[in-house]
Design a protein around this motif. Structure first.
Motif, PDB file in Angstrom:
ATOM      1  N   PHE A  51       0.836  -1.208   0.000  1.00 20.82           N
ATOM      2  CA  PHE A  51       0.000   0.000   0.000  1.00 20.82           C
ATOM      3  C   PHE A  51       0.874   1.262   0.000  1.00 20.82           C
ATOM      4  O   PHE A  51       0.560   2.253  -0.658  1.00 20.82           O
ATOM      5  N   ILE A  52       1.972   1.238   0.756  1.00 22.38           N
ATOM      6  CA  ILE A  52       2.891   2.385   0.801  1.00 22.38           C
ATOM      7  C   ILE A  52       3.423   2.690  -0.599  1.00 22.38           C
ATOM      8  O   ILE A  52       3.394   3.845  -1.049  1.00 22.38           O
ATOM      9  N   PHE A  53       3.890   1.643  -1.305  1.00 19.16           N
ATOM     10  CA  PHE A  53       4.392   1.844  -2.672  1.00 19.16           C
ATOM     11  C   PHE A  53       3.295   2.422  -3.581  1.00 19.16           C
ATOM     12  O   PHE A  53       3.549   3.309  -4.397  1.00 19.16           O
ATOM     13  N   GLY A  54       2.083   1.903  -3.440  1.00 21.26           N
ATOM     14  CA  GLY A  54       0.984   2.340  -4.292  1.00 21.26           C
ATOM     15  C   GLY A  54       0.625   3.809  -4.106  1.00 21.26           C
ATOM     16  O   GLY A  54       0.436   4.542  -5.081  1.00 21.26           O
ATOM     17  N   PHE A  55       0.572   4.258  -2.851  1.00 20.83           N
ATOM     18  CA  PHE A  55       0.208   5.659  -2.593  1.00 20.83           C
ATOM     19  C   PHE A  55       1.329   6.615  -2.993  1.00 20.83           C
ATOM     20  O   PHE A  55       1.064   7.744  -3.427  1.00 20.83           O
ATOM     21  N   ILE A  56       2.574   6.188  -2.873  1.00 18.27           N
ATOM     22  CA  ILE A  56       3.687   7.015  -3.352  1.00 18.27           C
ATOM     23  C   ILE A  56       3.586   7.190  -4.867  1.00 18.27           C
ATOM     24  O   ILE A  56       3.757   8.303  -5.397  1.00 18.27           O
ATOM     25  N   ALA A  57       3.287   6.114  -5.579  1.00 17.87           N
ATOM     26  CA  ALA A  57       3.152   6.189  -7.041  1.00 17.87           C
ATOM     27  C   ALA A  57       1.989   7.096  -7.444  1.00 17.87           C
ATOM     28  O   ALA A  57       2.087   7.850  -8.420  1.00 17.87           O
ATOM     29  N   LEU A  58       0.891   7.023  -6.683  1.00 15.98           N
ATOM     30  CA  LEU A  58      -0.274   7.865  -6.979  1.00 15.98           C
ATOM     31  C   LEU A  58       0.085   9.350  -6.841  1.00 15.98           C
ATOM     32  O   LEU A  58      -0.284  10.171  -7.698  1.00 15.98           O
ATOM     33  N   ALA A  59       0.816   9.676  -5.789  1.00 18.87           N
ATOM     34  CA  ALA A  59       1.266  11.060  -5.604  1.00 18.87           C
ATOM     35  C   ALA A  59       2.194  11.468  -6.753  1.00 18.87           C
ATOM     36  O   ALA A  59       2.119  12.596  -7.261  1.00 18.87           O
ATOM     37  N   GLY A  60       3.055  10.535  -7.179  1.00 14.63           N
ATOM     38  CA  GLY A  60       3.973  10.806  -8.279  1.00 14.63           C
ATOM     39  C   GLY A  60       3.262  11.089  -9.583  1.00 14.63           C
ATOM     40  O   GLY A  60       3.685  11.950 -10.370  1.00 14.63           O
TER      41      GLY A  60
END
Length: 514
Positions: free
Chosen positions: A480-489
């Motif tokens: 989930f951490i990786f996913g939300f970082i990518a979404l912000a990116g």
């Protein structure tokens, strides 16, 4: 295809073999740690350090390799790189303990840190605007071919070892995995002697005649003259300016493109790519498919990478850099969130039926947990480690999770493959293409070196922390951490990303530098 073009492709292929070695080293370690980790009884921090130590030394190499190549030339430094790769493979294969293993791998890190900076720089300097995207992307293609070769080697060596019919044992199989890297490293070393020096670097060193001759061997005579004139004009514009230093990268004229490069460099790593690659076997074990199937899934993962990197090479000079990056980062966000959801739904239970598939020695120690249902992988693994000891659990993790895990492993596998596909046509190759295009001749080595350093630091951090995350935060939270970082990116890229397609390095310099 005319001869000059074939020669350019050949040179680009040879120079980017450093990428193949990086990919091979990164891919092979996921199989190595399945055996070396339990043999040396490594804890989460030690496991993270063995895996991530090359990225740590690569940071230092990236800081200085650009400047060293500005002084000594790209070719000379890349020959040293090839030698260090071979030495690292040899020493890693003969490691007698934890300390020797990480020190030997750090030598390889110096090599790939320099190669990841210098190969795209060199290739951009021999390319024309029309084919630069494809040629620089060859670096990423070689990286993913290296991953594929490594996962294939891991799979076959693991099959030979588990079959019981070969000379391999749990104590030697990982040494063969590491030692195989010697073969492409020696080939790289030999082939680098057949590569010419960078024409742009030769112009900077006032070796005009040699530079023009090399340009003529790479392009048509007319194109060579145009390139020579364009390069000399660019150098002339820069010649009256003061010496390059780090502070200049954040001055108003360069600040925007420097920050764009930094953003791409950081996001490429903190969305989780090297956690997936370096720990692929371990991640697939977490889904409960078993050790052998985990090795096989690694091959599927690396094949996906190869296919979509080729897609990127075909599209990058047609669609452009910006659309590929935006589509890719959006897909990365979605796929990581899918993986997080898949792990979140998982339960773990050692039923009587499943317990019978485990070794008798394990069953005896785990009998007290029979029928107990866990909805959290961290609690389950902690109880297993407490009952068996960390070393015994590490050796049998694949079998234990295969017996206990109840989850949609197909959904997670699809999520990981979509992630790899999206990375393969976006952040993987496009980052290095854009970094090789955005900066003026004078600043290129320093700018790419600094961004490469930050990129490698992010990579090291992800690799170092990932085993701890799995043990303490759990599979679902980690993804989930990786996913939300990518979404912000994705939303950040939407706002700041420029397009660099189809323009000469000199045209981009005049457009992007204020």
């Amino acid at each position: 295809m005319e001869n000059t073009t074939r020669r350019t492709w050949f040179i680009a292929f040879v120079v980017s073999l450093g990428g193949f070695l990086f990919g091979f080293d990164a891919g092979i370690i996921s199989g190595v740690m399945a055996y070396a980790g339990p043999e040396f009884d490594l804890n989460d921090i030690q496991t993270g350090w063995v895996v991530s130590s090359p990225s740590f030394s690569a940071m230092l190499a990236m800081l200085i390799s650009g400047r060293l190549s500005d002084f000594y030339g790209r070719k000379k430094i890349l020959i040293v790189v090839a030698f260090l790769y071979a030495l690292s493979a040899l020493l890693s294969a003969y490691a007698v303990g934890y300390n020797m293993l990480w020190i030997a791998r750090m030598l390889g890190g110096v090599a790939f840190g320099a190669a990841l900076i210098l190969a795209p720089t060199y290739i951009a300097e021999i390319s024309s605007a029309e084919n630069r995207g494809k040629l620089v992307s060859m670096q990423q293609l070689n990286i993913v071919l290296g991953f594929f070769a490594a996962f294939l080697c891991n799979y076959y060596l693991n099959e030979l070892n588990t079959s019981g019919d070969s000379f391999l044992t749990d104590e030697t199989v990982w040494r063969w995995m590491l030692g195989l890297e010697m073969i492409p490293a020696v080939l790289y070393f030999i082939l680098m002697f057949f590569v010419p020096r960078s024409p742009r670097w030769l112009f900077l060193k006032q070796k005009v005649n040699e530079a023009i001759e090399i340009l003529k061997s790479l392009h048509s005579k007319t194109r060579a003259e145009e390139e020579a004139k364009s390069i000399q004009e660019s150098i002339q514009k820069q010649s009256n300016k003061e010496k390059v230093n780090l502070k200049e990268l954040v001055k108003p004229a360069l600040r925007f493109i420097f920050l764009v490069g930094l953003t791409i460099g950081i996001l490429q790593q903190i969305t989780g790519i090297n956690a997936i690659y370096f720990y692929a076997t371990s991640i697939f074990k977490q889904t409960g498919i078993g050790t052998n199937a985990a090795f096989a899934s690694g091959v599927l993962l690396s094949m996906t990478t190869v296919v979509f990197t080729i897609v990127a090479m075909l599209l990058i000079d047609r669609m452009g850099r910006r659309p590929l990056l935006l589509i890719g980062i959006g897909g990365i966000a979605l796929s990581m969130l899918i993986c997080g959801y898949g792990f979140k739904q998982a339960t773990y239970e050692l039923s009587t039926e499943k317990m019978s598939a485990l070794d008798a020695s394990l069953v005896e120690n785990l009998s007290g947990f029979e029928g107990k249902v866990y909805d959290n992988d961290v609690a389950f693994k902690n109880d297993m480690k407490q009952a068996l000891g960390s070393q015994v659990y590490a050796k049998n993790e694949g079998a234990i999770l295969e017996a206990a895990a109840n989850m949609n492993s197909t959904l997670i596998l699809i999520g990981i493959l979509v992630f790899i596909a999206c990375f393969g046509f976006s952040l993987g190759p496009v980052m290095w293409v854009m970094l090789s295009e955005m900066y003026p001749n004078k600043y290129r080595g320093l700018a790419i070196g600094v961004i490469g350093f930050v990129n490698s630091f992010a990579s090291w951090l992800v690799q170092q922390v990932f085993p701890w995350e799995l043990s303490n935060l759990g599979n679902a939270t980690t993804f989930f951490i990786f996913g939300f970082i990518a979404l912000a990116g994705f939303f950040l890229f939407l706002k700041i990303l420029p397009e660099t397609k189809g323009k000469s390095l000199e045209e981009l310099e005049s457009e992007l530098i204020t």
